[in-house]
Design a protein around this motif. Structure first.
Motif, PDB file in Angstrom:
ATOM      1  N   ASP A   5      31.908  34.323  31.012  1.00 48.10           N
ATOM      2  CA  ASP A   5      31.142  35.410  31.627  1.00 48.10           C
ATOM      3  C   ASP A   5      31.978  36.385  32.447  1.00 48.10           C
ATOM      4  N   PHE A   6      32.841  35.870  33.329  1.00 46.63           N
ATOM      5  CA  PHE A   6      33.626  36.742  34.201  1.00 46.63           C
ATOM      6  C   PHE A   6      35.068  36.240  34.259  1.00 46.63           C
ATOM      7  N   THR A   7      35.979  37.147  34.544  1.00 43.05           N
ATOM      8  CA  THR A   7      37.397  36.776  34.537  1.00 43.05           C
ATOM      9  C   THR A   7      37.715  35.734  35.606  1.00 43.05           C
ATOM     10  N   VAL A   8      36.973  35.735  36.730  1.00 45.54           N
ATOM     11  CA  VAL A   8      37.235  34.718  37.757  1.00 45.54           C
ATOM     12  C   VAL A   8      36.857  33.328  37.255  1.00 45.54           C
ATOM     13  N   ASN A   9      36.085  33.267  36.165  1.00 40.76           N
ATOM     14  CA  ASN A   9      35.723  31.990  35.552  1.00 40.76           C
ATOM     15  C   ASN A   9      36.472  31.771  34.238  1.00 40.76           C
ATOM     16  N   ALA A  10      37.504  32.559  34.013  1.00 41.11           N
ATOM     17  CA  ALA A  10      38.233  32.496  32.747  1.00 41.11           C
ATOM     18  C   ALA A  10      39.692  32.123  32.960  1.00 41.11           C
ATOM     19  N   MET A  11      39.942  31.263  33.947  1.00 45.41           N
ATOM     20  CA  MET A  11      41.279  30.718  34.188  1.00 45.41           C
ATOM     21  C   MET A  11      41.282  29.242  33.789  1.00 45.41           C
TER      22      MET A  11
END
Length: 477
Positions: free
Chosen positions: A133-139
């Motif tokens: 959903d969001f880059t902060v959740n894509a690490m």
């Protein structure tokens, strides 16, 4: 939020320390995947929370291993294993009290009419991360069998985390078209994490607000509860209102935005309601109280329909009655439980009752009715009424505070003499039927209701007094 390299290194060090503390649990699991030729990555909110120093006991992982391989590994490793959604590639387990969820790399496609993807297993980590959903959740953090950790951030999620900004890995329009619920998740993260949204995300939310109609009421309810349970729910609701999403899912909230409140001390009723929400939260004792928060947020939603002007002053007579009806209707639409719907709407209905106490001396009977009508909600009603005092007039504020202090003292004094928590008639149904020679039926219910009203009016009666009063009443029927 953060901007320099020191903050970046501090976040990475914090996450490393938290994960190294779990090395005895995670390293053996990673070693088992490695023996099968597969990598294991901590991903999503787990990485974000580790970087923020908020790592929970529920950890999310992804892997190149197919579900059947993951199942065999977990069966050999974990204390308990269960199927969370094996068709979606997800299995869960528990080890040493740690909850673990592992999903095979995914590369989903969407049909554009629902939020349910056609599941396709992916072949690499980056493909799995870009669908999130969001880059902060894509690490991701790769867990190696020797306990070594390797950080992966192909979409610059750490930069977004440092900036406190929510942005999508792909174009927001594509992300929200694939799954419109992500728009509500954005508002939820604003509330929970104190983040802002990227301009292009806000623009897409406004342009695509009608897409939320594809989401079931049950899923919307879950996200709204997470939003209002956050640390700054007013910011999350502001995002919903300004993008038009609230018009689709909570129109009663956006409907009060332009209504001037009766005290003329706030820009509008919407701003007043956010202040009441904040002040209600300040009185919470054991974490978020969703019933209290919802009542605080929606206590004045009946004002637009009851607005009138008299001698240059605006008034909202009986807005609590209209508001309670609106809350019941909206909560039923959102599939809330009967208990939740009843509790929130009853608080809305009762929140204005106290103002009669401030104007006239209440009899003991009126105090009993206040307590009886609130029932188990009385502690929350106390908090809501106090939170609803947002006047900037210090003398008026102090007068209202003293008046409510006085009411609570009256309640405490009566409670010492009577069981105010359970006001019941002084005769039960069997005694009523015996005295009046009745069989079970509506007449017994009417007699019971009369005795309860008498109990509220006069306080506790002896059995003889109750019998005399009932016989006199029955003779008149």
């Amino acid at each position: 939020m953060y901007s320099d390299e020191t903050a970046r290194l501090g976040m990475l060090a914090r996450a490393t320390t938290a994960l190294e503390d779990l090395s005895e649990t995670l390293a053996p699991l990673a070693a088992r995947f490695g023996e099968q030729g597969h990598a294991l990555y901590l991903v999503g909110g787990s990485v974000r929370d580790a970087l923020l120093g908020k790592l929970s006991h529920d950890l999310d992982f992804t892997t190149s291993a197919r579900p059947e391989v993951t199942r065999a590994i977990l069966d050999d490793y974990a204390d308990v294993v269960w199927d969370t959604g094996i068709d979606f590639g997800t299995l869960s387990a528990e080890k040493h009290g740690q909850q673990i969820e592992i999903t095979t790399f995914r590369s989903d496609t969407y049909d554009g009419s629902s939020r349910n993807p056609e599941v396709q297993f992916g072949s690499n980590l980056e493909g799995d991360l870009v669908r999130r959903d969001f880059t902060v959740n894509a690490m991701a953090v790769e867990i190696l069998g020797d306990g070594t950790l390797e950080f992966h951030d192909p979409l610059n999620g750490l930069d977004a985390l440092l900036a406190g900004e929510l942005d999508t890995p792909a174009l927001p329009s594509q992300s929200f078209h694939d799954d419109p619920l992500r728009m509500l998740r954005a508002a939820r993260f604003v509330s929970q994490l104190g983040f802002s949204v990227a301009p292009r995300v806000r623009e897409a939310m406004a342009d695509m607000a009608t897409e939320i109609d594809r989401i079931t009421a049950e899923r919307i309810q879950v996200e709204l509860d997470k939003l209002i349970g956050g640390e700054a729910p007013w910011d999350g609701f502001d995002l919903l209102v300004t993008t038009g999403l609230a018009d689709r899912i909570l129109p009663e909230l956006s409907g009060i935005q332009m209504e001037a409140d009766e005290h003329m001390q706030h820009k509008d009723v919407y701003a007043h309601s956010m202040t009441v929400l904040r002040q209600a939260m300040e009185q919470e004792e054991d974490g978020p109280d969703l019933v209290l928060r919802w009542a605080a947020l929606l206590h004045d939603v009946g004002k637009p329909a009851t607005r009138s002007f008299d001698s240059g002053r605006v008034s909202f007579h009986h807005h609590e009655v209209v508001g309670a009806k609106l809350v019941r209707k909206r909560f039923r639409t959102l599939k809330y439980s009967k208990q939740m719907t009843s509790d929130v709407s009853q608080l809305v209905f009762l929140h204005m009752r106290f103002y009669g106490y401030g104007e006239d001396a209440w009899t003991d009977s009126a105090v009993r009715r206040y307590v009886a009508d609130a029932g188990e909600l009385l502690p929350r009603l106390h908090k809501l009424v106090r939170a609803d005092c947002t006047t900037r007039n210090k003398r008026k504020s102090e007068r209202l505070r003293r008046a409510y202090d006085g009411l609570e003292e009256r309640i405490a004094e009566l409670a010492e003499k009577e069981d105010l928590a359970r006001v019941r008639p002084d005769l039960d149904g069997n005694a009523i039927m015996s005295l009046l020679g009745l069989k079970p039926g509506p007449e017994v219910g009417r007699a019971w209701a009369y005795l309860k009203e008498l109990r509220l009016e006069r306080g506790p009666l002896t059995p003889e007094e109750a019998e005399q009063a009932l016989l006199a009443w029955w003779k008149e029927q």
